[in-house]
Scaffold this motif. Structure first.
Motif, short mmCIF file in Angstrom:
data_model
loop_
_atom_site.label_atom_id
_atom_site.label_comp_id
_atom_site.label_asym_id
_atom_site.label_seq_id
_atom_site.Cartn_x
_atom_site.Cartn_y
_atom_site.Cartn_z
N LEU A 1 0.82 -1.21 0.00
CA LEU A 1 0.00 0.00 0.00
C LEU A 1 0.86 1.26 0.00
CD1 LEU A 1 -2.77 -1.08 2.54
CD2 LEU A 1 -3.08 -0.62 0.09
N LEU B 1 -6.02 9.11 -0.44
CA LEU B 1 -6.85 7.91 -0.34
C LEU B 1 -6.02 6.71 0.13
CD1 LEU B 1 -9.53 6.44 -0.79
CD2 LEU B 1 -8.86 6.11 -3.20
N VAL B 2 -4.82 6.55 -0.38
CA VAL B 2 -3.95 5.44 0.02
C VAL B 2 -3.59 5.54 1.50
CG1 VAL B 2 -1.64 4.44 -0.25
CG2 VAL B 2 -3.00 5.01 -2.28
N ILE C 1 -6.45 4.32 3.54
CA ILE C 1 -6.58 2.87 3.50
C ILE C 1 -5.53 2.20 4.38
CG2 ILE C 1 -6.45 0.83 2.01
CD1 ILE C 1 -7.57 2.55 -0.26
N LYS D 1 -6.55 2.18 7.90
CA LYS D 1 -7.73 1.37 8.20
C LYS D 1 -7.46 -0.13 8.16
CE LYS D 1 -10.58 4.75 8.87
NZ LYS D 1 -11.12 5.00 10.24
N VAL D 2 -6.57 -0.59 7.27
CA VAL D 2 -6.42 -2.04 7.08
C VAL D 2 -5.14 -2.63 7.68
CG1 VAL D 2 -7.75 -1.87 4.95
CG2 VAL D 2 -5.25 -1.88 4.83
N THR D 3 -4.18 -1.78 8.05
CA THR D 3 -2.91 -2.29 8.58
C THR D 3 -3.02 -2.51 10.08
OG1 THR D 3 -1.73 -1.00 6.90
CG2 THR D 3 -0.42 -1.90 8.71
#
Length: 442
Positions: free
Chosen positions: A24, A207-208, A211, A214-216
């Motif tokens: 990411l 945006l990256v 993300i 939120k996901v790591t």
């Protein structure tokens, strides 16, 4: 299975959530550098065409003056906002300014359709400063974000992937810009289109980052400093970032590495600009030359980032990477001094640019990992922005003084590289000692 083996060959034991994180982060740099390289190429060609190459040294010096208000504001924001919120704010501000620039680039009298050069063409000056300040601030901020959530051992694996994502973005979008700029007769309509696409990509960077947060998993977002010595919350003022540089030899050494790289590259870049303008009188042909140059920089950097960045860091260490780059650059400069042509200086600049992005910069960023948040954000802002601006301004001053006298400019750059190698060696040794002893630079 094949995918896992390929990842291991290229970047070592990188898997699971760690692989997701660096994937990411690489995507973020893909959009960041993908947006920057077409703008960088336009910045140079537009300025030369509507203002004139003789003003290049002056605009580089002028950009240095803008460093102070930008870093002052940035230093204040670091104290009151999270690093993620700062990234979102920078993207929004530059995105809005970018749309304004796109509009004026397409204007029939203010924009590139008016090919009469002059120092009063403010759009050329504003575009140049806009691109320079954006890349200095955003790259520094994004690297600070990455360095703050990475350990030295993890960096040796993951920073190679980040370098590859960085250069792949630069290559693909430079190739796209080169395709759009291929027909030099459509120069006036192509330039605003390329600028618009680049500005739109600013928002994908934010945006990256969103993300990633939120996901790591939380344990993959912990800094080296937190693992070695939990940091207390502190407010570091604008001038304190500079004070840290002046009182910490390790941090001052990083400043030196940035300064010498920019100083030498600026002198060489101005030599290439003068020869390119002399060779290509037509604005469309000059724009095409710069896009071709940018494309080859990205091809070389992308290949090296894929095959060499992580390998050299894991196999030979950070000091080797820091020292090898200026030594190699010094060798090709000697070739230019002996045979000073546009072709020769273009080859020199290809090495200076591509290996800086794929070899020198990833190694330099690893140096920030065993430091406190104050160094990573406040001092790094000073180093990246002032070090870059000061290096460019100093290089421009030398170019103004010696002009196109190749022997003199070559002598100055070679002497600078000698000092650069010494500084890189010392800092590389200090880094190894700090990491081996699990210490942190405060």
């Amino acid at each position: 299975m094949i995918f896992d083996k390929l990842i291991k060959i290229l970047w070592g034991e990188l898997h699971g959530k760690e692989l997701l994180k660096f994937g990411l982060l690489s995507l973020g740099f893909f959009f960041l550098i993908g947006s920057y390289w077409p703008l960088k190429t336009l910045k140079d060609s537009v300025f030369i065409n509507i203002v004139g190459p003789a003003y290049l040294p002056l605009v580089k010096i002028l950009s240095l003056a803008l460093f102070f208000p930008i870093v002052l504001l940035y230093s204040k924001l670091v104290d009151i906002w999270s690093k993620e919120k700062i990234i979102y704010s920078v993207v929004l501000i530059y995105g809005v300014l970018g749309f304004v620039i796109v509009y004026f680039l397409g204007h029939p009298t203010i924009g590139v359709a008016n090919t009469v050069p002059g120092a009063n063409r403010l759009l050329g000056w504003f575009l140049y400063v806009f691109v320079e300040s954006f890349i200095s601030l955003m790259v520094s901020l994004y690297w600070s974000f990455i360095n703050d959530i990475t350990t030295p051992e993890s960096a040796k694996k993951g920073y190679g992937m980040i370098a590859f994502g960085t250069q792949l973005g630069g290559f693909l979008f430079t190739l796209f810009g080169n395709y759009l700029a291929y027909d030099e007769t459509k120069y006036t309509t192509t330039v605003p289109k390329i600028a618009l696409i680049s500005v739109l990509m600013f928002f994908l960077i934010a945006l990256v980052v969103f993300i990633v947060e939120k996901v790591t998993p939380r344990n993959e977002l912990e800094s080296y400093g937190h693992l070695v010595k939990p940091e207390t919350k502190e407010r570091v003022g604008f001038w304190d970032g500079l004070q840290i540089i002046l009182t910490r030899p390790y941090v001052l050494g990083i400043f030196g590495i940035i300064f010498f790289q920019e100083f030498v590259t600026t002198i060489l870049g101005l030599q290439m600009s003068l020869l390119a303008k002399f060779t290509y009188a037509d604005p469309g042909l000059l724009n095409k030359f710069y896009f071709n140059f940018s494309m080859w920089v990205q091809i070389i950097a992308c290949l090296f980032a894929l095959l060499g960045t992580s390998y050299f860091q894991r196999r030979f260490g950070i000091k080797f990477c820091l020292v090898t780059f200026p030594l190699l650059l010094g060798g090709v400069i000697i070739g230019y001094v002996i045979h000073p042509t546009l072709a020769t200086i273009t080859y020199v600049m290809l090495i200076a640019k591509s290996l800086n992005y794929a070899l020198n910069q990833p190694a330099k960023e690893v140096l920030y990992i065993p430091t406190t948040k104050s160094v990573k954000f406040k001092s790094k802002a000073w180093i990246d922005m002032f070090g870059m601006r000061f290096g460019k301004a100093s290089g421009s001053s030398v170019s103004n003084l010696f002009g196109g006298v190749v022997g003199l400019t070559g002598g100055v750059t070679l002497c600078s590289i000698f000092v650069w190698v010494i500084v890189s060696t010392v800092v590389g040794n200090m880094f190894k000692k700090v990491v081996d002893n699990r210490e942190i630079i405060e």
